[in-house]
Write an enzyme that holds these catalytic residues in place. Sequence first.
Site, PDB file in Angstrom:
ATOM      1  CB  CYS A 123      -0.954   0.004   1.184  1.00 53.72           C
ATOM      2  SG  CYS A 123      -2.100  -1.375   1.149  1.00 53.72           S
ATOM      3  CG  HIS A 151      -3.078   3.703   1.895  1.00 49.22           C
ATOM      4  ND1 HIS A 151      -3.620   3.279   0.696  1.00 49.22           N
ATOM      5  CD2 HIS A 151      -3.115   2.642   2.733  1.00 49.22           C
ATOM      6  CE1 HIS A 151      -3.962   2.002   0.820  1.00 49.22           C
ATOM      7  NE2 HIS A 151      -3.673   1.595   2.043  1.00 49.22           N
ATOM      8  CG  ASN A 193      -6.431  -0.714   1.393  1.00 51.66           C
ATOM      9  OD1 ASN A 193      -5.758  -0.315   0.443  1.00 51.66           O
ATOM     10  ND2 ASN A 193      -5.883  -1.131   2.526  1.00 51.66           N
TER      11      ASN A 193
HETATM   12  N1  COA Z   1     -18.168  -7.895  10.130  1.00 48.76           N
HETATM   13  C1  COA Z   1     -18.615  -8.115  11.368  1.00 48.76           C
HETATM   14  N2  COA Z   1     -17.804  -8.403  12.394  1.00 48.76           N
HETATM   15  C2  COA Z   1     -16.494  -8.431  12.141  1.00 48.76           C
HETATM   16  C3  COA Z   1     -15.953  -8.202  10.861  1.00 48.76           C
HETATM   17  C4  COA Z   1     -16.859  -7.935   9.839  1.00 48.76           C
HETATM   18  N3  COA Z   1     -16.461  -7.688   8.569  1.00 48.76           N
HETATM   19  N4  COA Z   1     -14.607  -8.295  10.922  1.00 48.76           N
HETATM   20  C5  COA Z   1     -14.300  -8.581  12.196  1.00 48.76           C
HETATM   21  N5  COA Z   1     -15.436  -8.677  12.942  1.00 48.76           N
HETATM   22  C6  COA Z   1     -15.556  -8.991  14.345  1.00 48.76           C
HETATM   23  C7  COA Z   1     -14.401  -9.796  14.858  1.00 48.76           C
HETATM   24  O1  COA Z   1     -14.580 -11.163  14.556  1.00 48.76           O
HETATM   25  C8  COA Z   1     -14.485  -9.508  16.344  1.00 48.76           C
HETATM   26  O2  COA Z   1     -15.489 -10.333  16.894  1.00 48.76           O
HETATM   27  P1  COA Z   1     -15.279 -11.005  18.336  1.00 48.76           P
HETATM   28  O3  COA Z   1     -15.159  -9.857  19.285  1.00 48.76           O
HETATM   29  O4  COA Z   1     -16.521 -11.815  18.490  1.00 48.76           O
HETATM   30  O5  COA Z   1     -14.030 -11.809  18.223  1.00 48.76           O
HETATM   31  C9  COA Z   1     -14.978  -8.061  16.402  1.00 48.76           C
HETATM   32  O6  COA Z   1     -15.523  -7.788  15.104  1.00 48.76           O
HETATM   33  C10 COA Z   1     -13.883  -7.084  16.688  1.00 48.76           C
HETATM   34  O7  COA Z   1     -12.724  -7.412  15.905  1.00 48.76           O
HETATM   35  P2  COA Z   1     -11.467  -6.492  15.871  1.00 48.76           P
HETATM   36  O8  COA Z   1     -10.492  -7.061  14.893  1.00 48.76           O
HETATM   37  O9  COA Z   1     -10.976  -6.241  17.270  1.00 48.76           O
HETATM   38  O10 COA Z   1     -12.128  -5.153  15.317  1.00 48.76           O
HETATM   39  P3  COA Z   1     -11.483  -3.782  15.073  1.00 48.76           P
HETATM   40  O11 COA Z   1     -12.233  -2.733  15.786  1.00 48.76           O
HETATM   41  O12 COA Z   1      -9.975  -3.829  15.253  1.00 48.76           O
HETATM   42  O13 COA Z   1     -11.778  -3.557  13.522  1.00 48.76           O
HETATM   43  C11 COA Z   1     -10.556  -3.633  11.470  1.00 48.76           C
HETATM   44  C12 COA Z   1     -11.235  -4.454  12.581  1.00 48.76           C
HETATM   45  C13 COA Z   1      -9.922  -4.607  10.488  1.00 48.76           C
HETATM   46  C14 COA Z   1     -11.628  -2.818  10.779  1.00 48.76           C
HETATM   47  C15 COA Z   1      -9.488  -2.727  12.116  1.00 48.76           C
HETATM   48  O14 COA Z   1      -8.626  -3.454  12.925  1.00 48.76           O
HETATM   49  C16 COA Z   1      -8.678  -2.022  11.080  1.00 48.76           C
HETATM   50  O15 COA Z   1      -9.155  -1.168  10.392  1.00 48.76           O
HETATM   51  N6  COA Z   1      -7.366  -2.369  10.965  1.00 48.76           N
HETATM   52  C17 COA Z   1      -6.505  -1.799   9.985  1.00 48.76           C
HETATM   53  C18 COA Z   1      -6.727  -2.568   8.750  1.00 48.76           C
HETATM   54  C19 COA Z   1      -6.169  -1.916   7.543  1.00 48.76           C
HETATM   55  O16 COA Z   1      -6.659  -0.885   7.112  1.00 48.76           O
HETATM   56  N7  COA Z   1      -5.150  -2.530   6.981  1.00 48.76           N
HETATM   57  C20 COA Z   1      -4.590  -2.158   5.748  1.00 48.76           C
HETATM   58  C21 COA Z   1      -3.486  -1.198   5.982  1.00 48.76           C
HETATM   59  S1  COA Z   1      -2.718  -0.934   4.444  1.00 48.76           S
END
Ligand code: COA
Length: 326
Positions: free
Chosen positions: A116, A253, A283
């Site tokens: 990215c 980004h 993304n």
């Molecule tokens: N729909 C519904 N629930 C979802 C889900 C989805 N698409 N994806 C994850 N969950 C659930 C998880 O399973 C978890 O459930 P649990 O508590 O029962 O285990 C809960 O949501 C929380 O998960 P978590 O990973 O802690 O959520 P979060 O607040 O960190 O959000 C992201 C997840 C991926 C949105 C967040 O971590 C994020 O944006 N990370 C950066 C990712 C990114 O942009 N990467 C690319 C960089 S180039």
Amino acid sequence: MSAFMRSAITGVGSYLPETIVSNADLARIVDTSDEWIVERTGIRQRHRARDDQPTSDLAVEAALAALKDAGRDVGDVDLIIVATTTPDLTFPATAAIVQKKLGVPVCAAFDVQAVCSGFVYALSVADGFVARGQARCALVIGAEEMTRLMDWSDRTTCVLFGDGAGAVVLEPVEGRNTPADTGILGFALRSDGRKSDLLYVDGGVATDGRVGHLRMQGNQVFRHAVINIAEAIEAAAAAAGITIAEVDWFVPHQANQRIIKGVGERLGLDENKVISTVSHHANTSAASIPLALDTAIRDGRIRRGDLVLFEAMGGGLTWGACAVRL
Ligand code: COA
């Protein structure tokens, strides 16, 4: 004494494939909801390439738009750099395939792989060519088909990514070696390979021979992004001889609205100066900065003479920033 040369962005273009996949569409294949995706990421939809539409096709559309915007012809191009994580083939480079499809005669052409952060990395490479007089009309393209890397049973990743391409034309311009110059003013590029396990694809040519699927520890990537991008932005501003307060527009980004907001809050940025397009294309990895830049130029927000700061972060982990006066 010879003149001080900078590389200026003289044209910008982008392309999104026709097919739109909504959050509701994804909720039919994994256990998710529009509400969850919008609240956690700001993403409302993503675009998806046709099966018969490889990354190079998206790159060609964006490149043609950027060349038109610059008032240049394919015959003028003497350097093509494609930032991509999703090349058409293992080799040749997607840049060489783009060269063939555009009909550009013999020139330099290669890919840059920094996931990215690829567009910012590729821009720094092209800047070296153009500012040193080795290229007079460079195409720097970010083009990705991230949907090809998705595990469509993994709701934690498949909702986050999309396909698209963006391109800029870089040409030499005489400067005075001051921050008031037009063109690229400064970079900060970073990588920390110790964090490669946080975001990677679990297949490859020299491991299992598969394409593989994207794997990510989302919350750790999130933390790293918010903390470290701010440092790179400050370093790029320092390298450019500018202050963050002088920047007219931040073009981050487009991974996640919460990362964009978190970085903005850490740096005390005015949110009206931050371009966000993640809601409509998700993304798109190396394509997201030129896609956002093109959107904000077309809608009249970013204008010639504005001081713009790009910032990105991705697998590697890599991250970086670039200050440019348009
Ligand atoms: N729909 C519904 N629930 C979802 C889900 C989805 N698409 N994806 C994850 N969950 C659930 C998880 O399973 C978890 O459930 P649990 O508590 O029962 O285990 C809960 O949501 C929380 O998960 P978590 O990973 O802690 O959520 P979060 O607040 O960190 O959000 C992201 C997840 C991926 C949105 C967040 O971590 C994020 O944006 N990370 C950066 C990712 C990114 O942009 N990467 C690319 C960089 S180039």
